[in-house]
Design a protein around this motif. Structure first.
Motif, PDB file in Angstrom:
ATOM      1  N   CYS A 179       0.846  -1.189   0.000  1.00 37.61           N
ATOM      2  CA  CYS A 179       0.000   0.000   0.000  1.00 37.61           C
ATOM      3  C   CYS A 179       0.885   1.243   0.000  1.00 37.61           C
ATOM      4  O   CYS A 179       1.822   1.348   0.775  1.00 37.61           O
ATOM      5  CB  CYS A 179      -0.879  -0.015   1.250  1.00 37.61           C
ATOM      6  SG  CYS A 179      -1.752   1.521   1.536  1.00 37.61           S
ATOM      7  N   CYS A 222      -4.450  -0.049   0.202  1.00 34.72           N
ATOM      8  CA  CYS A 222      -5.011  -1.271   0.748  1.00 34.72           C
ATOM      9  C   CYS A 222      -6.436  -0.981   1.239  1.00 34.72           C
ATOM     10  O   CYS A 222      -6.801   0.164   1.436  1.00 34.72           O
ATOM     11  CB  CYS A 222      -4.134  -1.774   1.895  1.00 34.72           C
ATOM     12  SG  CYS A 222      -4.178  -0.733   3.346  1.00 34.72           S
ATOM     13  N   CYS A 225      -6.803   1.328   4.355  1.00 31.03           N
ATOM     14  CA  CYS A 225      -6.648   2.760   4.094  1.00 31.03           C
ATOM     15  C   CYS A 225      -7.888   3.300   3.386  1.00 31.03           C
ATOM     16  O   CYS A 225      -8.375   4.379   3.694  1.00 31.03           O
ATOM     17  CB  CYS A 225      -5.415   3.027   3.251  1.00 31.03           C
ATOM     18  SG  CYS A 225      -3.895   2.874   4.192  1.00 31.03           S
TER      19      CYS A 225
HETATM   20 ZN    ZN Z   1      -2.785   1.060   3.492  1.00 34.81          ZN
END
Ligand code: ZN
Length: 596
Positions: A179, A222, A225
């Motif tokens: 990420c 990701c 998030c």
């Molecule tokens: Zn993330």
């Protein structure tokens, strides 16, 4: 013919332009409805749904059913063409034909009908499929397993190793499973959605091969998030709907307790932070009788109850103004507090200057220095108000895990170097120390300097907020910047003396930054006063005499320095000249002064 079987009368494109345009508009709208329906309820027969929702003559409906396969070829529900026609010619427009109404009204009626019908649709399965596709549940489970420790079962799951992704050779596009926001590895990374993050998705990245063009797709994020930013949007912490990240700047202020916020803290902070719950801002300039905060601070320069009262009233005043301009939807300079539930680990206060995508007035688009100078100003005030530590960063997340790691009162995450004049030797923190050495504390000094610079910036020309960078660069190289600004004001205003608090601002700058040079100026002034003849008991015109003598001495030293070869060489080489040549310099300079 097709016309007969579907009850459509194709009209002359020229004579019936309005109707044909409406038809095309309704068709486009219904195509979106068709895909929406497909995603939200995959089990539904979409054609049947349309036939149920819209008044279609029986014969037409039967014919459509027979040819459903042909119409739906390629996955797109082209049958909406027929549906749209019958909608426009149907009972929704018995009062007046669709052509006689403005297109907005026609689409509005279509929209209402669709909304009504969509309410009956079971969207559970579809929504779950979308969430499953985003990987929210799976990734949250992994995330919790990694990060949640229970005292009753003290064992942790090791993070799945992201090393493989780090080591994989770089390509032109974004690959791998890391990420770009939290650096976690996740199986479910996806290109991020800029409209949710409220920031660019295609920015410099060292995870791809260098190329002329940035990768076509957005960088990856990701599910955790993504969820975080969806929730922030839902809590009103995103940009206002008409602002665009391209022209907006945001800086985050994390207000952290030394250990944790107790219920007592919360009770104490509730009234203090109340204006931030609405949207407010920190005004740096005066508008008539509505003073800006720098003006208030320079009047007394102490964190006392009166200051807190003044601060509260300014913040409340601004909150009221902004509420009148749209509150949460206000586009411009604003400071707000994220919603607090229960007992938080930190308060997140966002400073932002937002602007619309089409904004052309450069004063409404913050430069980075302007943004940081204002965020620093805000953070010092907040720190003084709450006695908490504040972490200031452009990153949307807190890059530290333990507040105890933060030694200073205010820690700045990579501020622009232009702020060094305000921050002093330590360029990325503000401390409380200073009092023990008889000086003002670091916090007070930064507030002094910031306030003074804002007053100077708004009092000189050009006076836009972004010109703070011009005043900062003067302060960074010139310990006597205060005197410089004082003179500049006179030049710009036909020799008038500055108004209050401009004069206080200059004095504060000299007091804090003048240092040795200021002492020197004072000493020379004192000496020249002692030797000045005839003595004038009233002392009028003294300042001018000091200045004349001072200037004369400096220019004499410069001239003399050029006349002594050894001095010149020493200056170029950066060495200290010999004592003999210094004596020579003094004699030459003194000679010139005496002659004058
Ligand atoms: Zn993330």
């Amino acid at each position: 013919t097709v016309e007969q079987r579907f009850g459509i009368a194709l009209l002359d494109p020229k004579a019936h332009k309005t109707f044909n345009e409406l038809w095309s508009l309704a068709r486009r709208y219904l195509l979106y409805v068709d895909t929406l329906l497909r995603d939200l309820n995959p089990a539904e027969n979409r054609l049947e749904w349309f036939l149920r929702t819209f008044p279609i003559p029986q014969l037409v409906a039967d014919n459509l059913r027979q040819e459903a396969d042909i119409w739906a070829r390629g996955g797109i529900g082209k049958y909406v063409l027929v549906i749209a026609y019958h909608f426009l010619r149907g009972p929704d427009f018995t009062d007046r034909p669709a052509e006689a109404l403005p297109p907005e009204t026609v689409i509005e009626r279509l929209h209402r009908r669709v909304l009504e019908a969509l309410r009956q649709v079971d969207t559970q399965a579809g929504r779950q499929a979308v969430v499953a596709d985003l990987g929210l549940r799976q990734d949250l489970e992994t995330y919790l397993a990694e990060n949640l420790y229970l005292s009753l079962a003290p064992s942790g799951d090791l993070v799945e190793d992201g090393l493989g992704s780090y080591l994989a050779p770089k390509r032109k596009g974004h690959t791998g499973q890391v990420c770009s926001i939290c650096n976690r590895r996740s199986e479910y990374v996806q290109p991020l959605r800029a409209g949710i993050l409220d920031d660019f998705g295609r920015v410099f990245s060292n995870r791809v091969l260098p190329a002329r063009e940035a990768p076509q797709a957005n960088r990856l994020w990701c599910p955790v998030c993504q969820l975080e930013f969806i929730l922030r949007k839902k809590m009103g912490m995103g940009l206002s709907s008409s602002a665009h990240y391209k022209n907006s700047r945001r800086i985050y202020l994390y207000v952290l307790p030394t250990f944790s916020f107790t219920p007592d803290h919360l009770r104490l902070f509730k009234p203090l932070l109340e204006p931030f719950r609405q949207v407010t801002n920190f005004p740096v300039r005066d508008y008539g009788r509505d003073w800006g905060l720098p003006h208030y601070w320079l009047e007394r320069r102490t964190f006392d109850p009166d200051w807190v009262k003044e601060l509260q009233s300014v913040l409340a005043r601004q909150a009221e103004k902004i509420a009148g301009w749209g509150g949460q939807d206000f586009v411009g300079e604003r400071t707000l507090l994220g919603r607090i539930v229960g007992q938080p680990h930190y308060y997140l206060i966002t400073w932002e200057k937002t602007a619309r995508e089409s904004e052309t007035d450069d004063a409404r688009i913050a430069t980075r220095t302007e943004a940081w100078a204002k965020a620093l100003f805000a953070s010092v005030i907040i720190s003084g108000l709450t006695s908490c530590k504040v972490y200031v960063t452009e990153r949307p997340y807190l890059p530290i895990a333990d507040p105890a790691e933060l030694k200073a009162t205010i820690t700045l995450d990579a501020p622009p170097p232009a702020l060094r004049g305000v921050l002093g030797k330590r360029t990325d923190e503000v401390s409380l120390y200073g009092r023990e050495q008889g000086r003002r504390s670091g916090l007070e000094q930064v507030l002094d300097l910031s306030s003074a610079l804002w007053v100077v910036t708004t009092g000189l020309r050009p006076g836009k907020d972004k010109e703070i960078s011009r005043r900062l660069s003067r302060l960074n190289v010139d310990p006597l910047a205060g005197a410089h600004f004082y003179k500049e004001y006179g030049r710009e205003n036909d020799g008038q003396s500055p108004f209050r608090p401009f004069d206080v601002a200059c004095e504060v700058l000299l007091e804090i930054q003048g240092g040795e040079l200021m002492n020197l100026v004072e000493k020379i002034a004192q000496k020249s006063l002692e030797i000045a003849l005839p003595l004038n008991p009233k002392g009028r015109g003294k300042a001018r005499r000091y200045e004349l003598v001072f200037r004369e001495a400096i220019s004499a030293m410069r001239k003399a320095q050029r006349m002594i070869p050894e001095m010149r060489e020493a200056a170029i080489g950066g060495r200290r000249p010999s004592d003999q040549s210094i004596v020579e310099l003094k004699q030459l300079a003194a000679g010139t002064l005496l002659k004058g």
